[in-house]
Design an enzyme around this catalytic site. Structure first.
Site, PDB file in Angstrom:
ATOM      1  N   TYR A   9      52.345  47.180  36.756  1.00 34.01           N
ATOM      2  CA  TYR A   9      52.155  46.970  35.323  1.00 34.01           C
ATOM      3  C   TYR A   9      53.392  47.364  34.518  1.00 34.01           C
ATOM      4  O   TYR A   9      53.542  46.942  33.379  1.00 34.01           O
ATOM      5  CB  TYR A   9      50.985  47.806  34.805  1.00 34.01           C
ATOM      6  CG  TYR A   9      49.617  47.214  35.028  1.00 34.01           C
ATOM      7  CD1 TYR A   9      49.254  46.665  36.251  1.00 34.01           C
ATOM      8  CD2 TYR A   9      48.670  47.239  34.005  1.00 34.01           C
ATOM      9  CE1 TYR A   9      47.979  46.163  36.446  1.00 34.01           C
ATOM     10  CE2 TYR A   9      47.395  46.737  34.193  1.00 34.01           C
ATOM     11  CZ  TYR A   9      47.057  46.199  35.416  1.00 34.01           C
ATOM     12  OH  TYR A   9      45.801  45.711  35.605  1.00 34.01           O
TER      13      TYR A   9
ATOM     14  N   ASP B  46      42.726  48.657  39.387  1.00 31.16           N
ATOM     15  CA  ASP B  46      42.152  47.729  38.419  1.00 31.16           C
ATOM     16  C   ASP B  46      41.187  46.782  39.122  1.00 31.16           C
ATOM     17  O   ASP B  46      40.050  46.579  38.693  1.00 31.16           O
ATOM     18  CB  ASP B  46      43.282  46.945  37.732  1.00 31.16           C
ATOM     19  CG  ASP B  46      42.748  45.945  36.723  1.00 31.16           C
ATOM     20  OD1 ASP B  46      41.874  46.319  35.920  1.00 31.16           O
ATOM     21  OD2 ASP B  46      43.205  44.776  36.743  1.00 31.16           O
TER      22      ASP B  46
ATOM     23  N   LYS C 146      48.783  49.449  50.803  1.00 29.25           N
ATOM     24  CA  LYS C 146      49.069  48.281  51.637  1.00 29.25           C
ATOM     25  C   LYS C 146      50.323  48.625  52.430  1.00 29.25           C
ATOM     26  O   LYS C 146      51.357  47.957  52.372  1.00 29.25           O
ATOM     27  CB  LYS C 146      49.247  47.043  50.738  1.00 29.25           C
ATOM     28  CG  LYS C 146      49.398  45.729  51.469  1.00 29.25           C
ATOM     29  CD  LYS C 146      48.106  45.231  52.113  1.00 29.25           C
ATOM     30  CE  LYS C 146      48.383  43.974  52.928  1.00 29.25           C
ATOM     31  NZ  LYS C 146      47.199  43.504  53.685  1.00 29.25           N
TER      32      LYS C 146
ATOM     33  N   ASP D  70      42.954  45.589  51.402  1.00 27.56           N
ATOM     34  CA  ASP D  70      42.085  44.454  51.743  1.00 27.56           C
ATOM     35  C   ASP D  70      40.826  44.946  52.463  1.00 27.56           C
ATOM     36  O   ASP D  70      39.706  44.515  52.172  1.00 27.56           O
ATOM     37  CB  ASP D  70      42.837  43.374  52.551  1.00 27.56           C
ATOM     38  CG  ASP D  70      43.659  43.940  53.707  1.00 27.56           C
ATOM     39  OD1 ASP D  70      43.765  45.179  53.831  1.00 27.56           O
ATOM     40  OD2 ASP D  70      44.195  43.133  54.488  1.00 27.56           O
TER      41      ASP D  70
ATOM     42  N   ASP E 223      36.616  46.880  39.305  1.00 28.37           N
ATOM     43  CA  ASP E 223      35.696  45.804  38.902  1.00 28.37           C
ATOM     44  C   ASP E 223      34.741  45.478  40.051  1.00 28.37           C
ATOM     45  O   ASP E 223      33.544  45.262  39.850  1.00 28.37           O
ATOM     46  CB  ASP E 223      36.468  44.521  38.525  1.00 28.37           C
ATOM     47  CG  ASP E 223      36.874  44.478  37.049  1.00 28.37           C
ATOM     48  OD1 ASP E 223      37.124  45.546  36.459  1.00 28.37           O
ATOM     49  OD2 ASP E 223      36.960  43.359  36.484  1.00 28.37           O
TER      50      ASP E 223
END
Ligand code: IPM
Ligand code: MG
Length: 357
Positions: free
Chosen positions: A140, A246, A190, A222, A250
């Site tokens: 970001y 983020d 990752k 993942d 969700d």
């Protein structure tokens, strides 16, 4: 007198903030907590009024506040603006200016909502996890960032960068939180592909040495996305970089039944900022269908973390649980045998439960 800055923002932001304030004021009356409120503009409404998604006046109010309560920012009206002056940039600049490096997103199950989740009861029952999302680093904010023209072609760049310092401070908060919970930290990265994740993983291992009673597990992002809906009970504290957090938060919200239920606390150097994790939901603005519970529970986190008023925070959480147990639902949580009520009625019922507890 604690000073609370209120940023209603865009879309359903003002509607859910209204109910969050109603409940916060009810608990302040019930527990005799002196609060003072000041409104300021952030996001699209701030662009419309001043041309800037984070006006200097808003930043000044926020730096002088004890805590900040925020609705949501963004909307199709501002979607065509350049990235640097979109509503969302105002929020990102605010997070950075206040050094809010840790975003806490708790996912807990309300017993009466076990059937409201699209996931099977036997999968989700007993889930109680919290995501520690790094909030002012990573993709970001990294530089270089932008678009260059190469003749006919264009090249866009975002940069994923982390320093050890940035990783250590969020990691320490996650370990401290785990110490007061089930003593497990899952660090999500990752590291099989990204260099930044390799530093992340190595730094987490170092921080873990200071917390011998906590078990640290590493999980690739993942796999984590899959594990969250396959076996969410395995998680206690999840700590991860900005964009992974983020996305995963969700997804994790679905376990609880609706993203409209999940609050967040952004903490850092000094004052905290509290906001529901959902967006501005342009499709339901003005219909009275928005779920205010994420904002109401964010107000509870404000009382707990910024004002250190655990009893008032717990009373709000108990009130939410009580109203849900009575069968009242906003439309996002509708199920057979429940009574659907609007945004304001939900706020009224929770506020009433807080005041009469
Ligand atoms: C969130 C939101 C924000 C984010 C947007 C509005 C910039 O999705 O708080 O999760 O990506 O951080
Ligand atoms: Mg988000």
């Amino acid at each position: 007198m604690a000073k609370i800055v209120v940023l209603r923002g865009d879309g359903i932001g003002p509607e859910v903030i209204e109910e969050g304030l109603k409940v916060l004021k009810a608990s302040a009356r019930r527990y005799g907590i002196p609060l003072e409120f000041q409104e300021a503009l952030l996001g699209g409404v701030a662009i419309d009024a001043t041309g800037d998604p984070l006006p200097a006046e808003t930043l000044r109010c926020c730096t002088e506040a004890d805590a900040i309560l925020l609705g949501a920012v963004g909307g199709t009206k501002w979607d065509t603006l350049p990235a640097e002056i979109r509503p969302e940039r105002g929020l990102l600049r605010l997070r950075q200016a206040l050094q809010l490096y840790a975003n806490l997103r708790p996912v807990r199950l309300f017993p009466s909502l076990l059937e409201a989740s699209p996931l099977k009861r036997e999968v989700i029952e007993g889930t109680d996890l919290i995501i520690f999302r790094e909030l002012i680093g990573g993709l970001y904010y990294g530089t270089p960032r932008g678009i260059e023209k190469h003749g006919e072609d264009e090249r866009a760049v975002d940069t994923l960068s982390y320093t050890t310092t940035e990783i250590v401070r969020i990691a320490r908060l996650a370990f401290h939180a785990a110490a007061g919970r089930r003593k497990k930290v899952t660090s999500v990265d990752k590291a099989n592909v990204l260099i930044s994740s390799q530093l992340w993983r190595r730094t987490l291992l170092q921080v873990a040495e200071d917390f011998p009673e906590i078990s640290l597990e590493h999980m690739l992002v993942d796999n984590c996305a899959m594990q969250l809906i396959h076996n969410p009970r395995q998680f206690d504290v999840i700590v991860t970089e900005n964009m992974f957090g983020d996305i995963l938060s969700d997804e994790a919200a679905v376990i609880s039944g609706s993203i409209g239920l999940i609050p967040s606390a952004s903490l850092g150097a000094a004052r905290g900022l509290y906001e529901p994790i959902h967006g501005t939901a342009p499709n339901i603005v003005g219909t009275g269908r928005a779920n205010p519970i994420g904002t109401v529970l964010s107000a509870a986190l404000l009382l707990r973390h910024s004002l250190k008023h655990e009893a008032a925070a717990a009373a709000i959480e108990a009130a939410v649980e009580g109203v849900l147990a009575q069968g009242y639902r906003t439309p996002d949580l509708k199920q057979p045998g429940t009574q659907v009520i609007g945004t304001q009625q939900m706020g009224d019922r929770i506020a009433h439960a807080v005041e009469t507890a």
